[in-house]
Scaffold this active site. Structure first.
Site, PDB file in Angstrom:
ATOM      1  CD1 TRP A   7      -2.982   1.387   0.634  1.00 43.94           C
ATOM      2  CD2 TRP A   7      -1.543   2.454   1.960  1.00 43.94           C
ATOM      3  NE1 TRP A   7      -3.491   2.645   0.879  1.00 43.94           N
ATOM      4  CE2 TRP A   7      -2.622   3.323   1.688  1.00 43.94           C
ATOM      5  CE3 TRP A   7      -0.498   2.899   2.784  1.00 43.94           C
ATOM      6  CZ2 TRP A   7      -2.695   4.608   2.218  1.00 43.94           C
ATOM      7  CZ3 TRP A   7      -0.558   4.188   3.305  1.00 43.94           C
ATOM      8  CH2 TRP A   7      -1.662   5.023   3.022  1.00 43.94           C
ATOM      9  CB  SER A  10       2.361  -5.369   2.595  1.00 48.30           C
ATOM     10  OG  SER A  10       1.490  -4.831   3.555  1.00 48.30           O
ATOM     11  CG  LEU A  11      -2.622  -3.924  -1.099  1.00 49.99           C
ATOM     12  CD1 LEU A  11      -3.925  -4.618  -0.759  1.00 49.99           C
ATOM     13  CD2 LEU A  11      -2.843  -2.423  -1.295  1.00 49.99           C
ATOM     14  CG  PHE A  49       2.224   2.995   5.703  1.00 47.93           C
ATOM     15  CD1 PHE A  49       1.538   2.096   6.505  1.00 47.93           C
ATOM     16  CD2 PHE A  49       2.728   2.541   4.486  1.00 47.93           C
ATOM     17  CE1 PHE A  49       1.356   0.781   6.115  1.00 47.93           C
ATOM     18  CE2 PHE A  49       2.549   1.228   4.096  1.00 47.93           C
ATOM     19  CZ  PHE A  49       1.863   0.345   4.909  1.00 47.93           C
ATOM     20  CG  LEU A  98       2.761   2.934  11.611  1.00 42.81           C
ATOM     21  CD1 LEU A  98       1.339   2.891  11.056  1.00 42.81           C
ATOM     22  CD2 LEU A  98       2.745   2.687  13.114  1.00 42.81           C
ATOM     23  CD  GLN A  99       6.200   0.085   5.034  1.00 39.06           C
ATOM     24  OE1 GLN A  99       7.000  -0.676   4.506  1.00 39.06           O
ATOM     25  NE2 GLN A  99       5.563   1.022   4.356  1.00 39.06           N
ATOM     26  CG  ASP A 112       5.102  -6.962   9.911  1.00 37.20           C
ATOM     27  OD1 ASP A 112       4.463  -5.930  10.187  1.00 37.20           O
ATOM     28  OD2 ASP A 112       5.148  -7.447   8.774  1.00 37.20           O
ATOM     29  CG  HIS A 156       5.186  -4.231   6.981  1.00 37.25           C
ATOM     30  ND1 HIS A 156       4.370  -5.342   7.106  1.00 37.25           N
ATOM     31  CD2 HIS A 156       4.676  -3.517   5.931  1.00 37.25           C
ATOM     32  CE1 HIS A 156       3.415  -5.302   6.199  1.00 37.25           C
ATOM     33  NE2 HIS A 156       3.586  -4.204   5.465  1.00 37.25           N
TER      34      HIS A 156
END
Length: 248
Positions: A14, A74-75, A136, A139-140, A200, A228
């Protein structure tokens, strides 16, 4: 004449784009014919008129030769699973990197983000897309040793291509909110490699464990000090694992 190299296609997660795979693609290019792709509306591509998991999977399959190895991050892993289900002749092997069959938590699924947190993320995205993407990235990398260095690398790679269109970002969040591939995993008969970072926080390690156990022909490798983005923090280890898997 030497035999042609096998095709290894990669699709990002994403809000990201193909340049996030630069380091990994460089490590694998001697052994594979690399095909590093952008999802619709990402990396300078136009969004589709209708952006769903199905339409993105169909779009992805159209770009693949038959019998490719496909890596989804991921996505991108969810898109890859959908493509493998619907276009099995295109995909001989799957590599699922930091992915999950269901991104949001539910009563019967504890290994995901809360729906409220994802909705808050969507609100923040509409208010300030650039700041939300940078959040984001943080966060990864949460919890990773040398997080600052890895975060700088992510930011540098993200600047390598145009930012994703707002419509594609919102569609991606809707896909993450709504997708549940758990019931369909037994139909994935392609050999699959599940790669997951133990740190993760976006797709928890337990999701990767469940994913590997639910797939009929899967093996799992965990990276103890990765989050992640194992392909950035542990690029050589990830490349070696893919090389062994795809050349069996």
């Amino acid at each position: 004449m030497p035999s042609p190299k096998p095709v290894l296609a990669m699709v990002h997660g994403w809000g990201m784009h193909a340049r996030m795979f630069d380091a990994l693609a460089d490590l694998l290019s001697a052994d594979f014919d690399m095909l590093v792709l952008n999802l619709p509306g990402h990396g300078g591509r136009d969004a589709l008129s209708h952006n769903t998991l199905q339409s993105w999977a169909d779009d992805l399959a159209q770009q693949l030769p038959d019998n490719a190895t496909l890596l989804g991050w991921s996505l991108g892993g969810q898109v890859a699973i959908r493509a493998a289900l619907d276009h099995p002749h295109k995909i001989a092997r799957l590599v699922l990197l930091a992915s999950t069959p269901k991104f949001v938590a539910a009563e019967d699924w504890a290994h995901g983000m809360s729906t409220i947190d994802l909705e808050d993320f969507a609100v923040a995205l509409m208010a300030d897309p650039q700041a939300t993407l940078l959040r984001f990235l943080s966060l990864q990398t949460r919890g990773v040793p040398e997080q600052k260095i890895l975060l700088q690398q992510l930011r540098h790679n993200l600047q390598g291509l145009p930012q994703a269109h707002d419509a594609a970002l919102l569609s991606g969040l809707a896909i993450l909110r709504d997708t549940d591939l758990r019931a369909e995993l037994p139909r994935i008969h392609q050999p699959t490699l599940v790669l997951h970072g133990m740190l993760d926080t976006l797709t928890p390690p337990a999701a990767g464990t469940w994913l590997a156990e639910a797939l009929p022909a899967a093996q799992r490798i965990e990276f103890a000090r990765a989050a992640h983005a194992p392909h950035l923090s542990h690029a050589k280890d990830v490349a070696a694992a893919i090389g062994r898997f795809a050349h069996v």
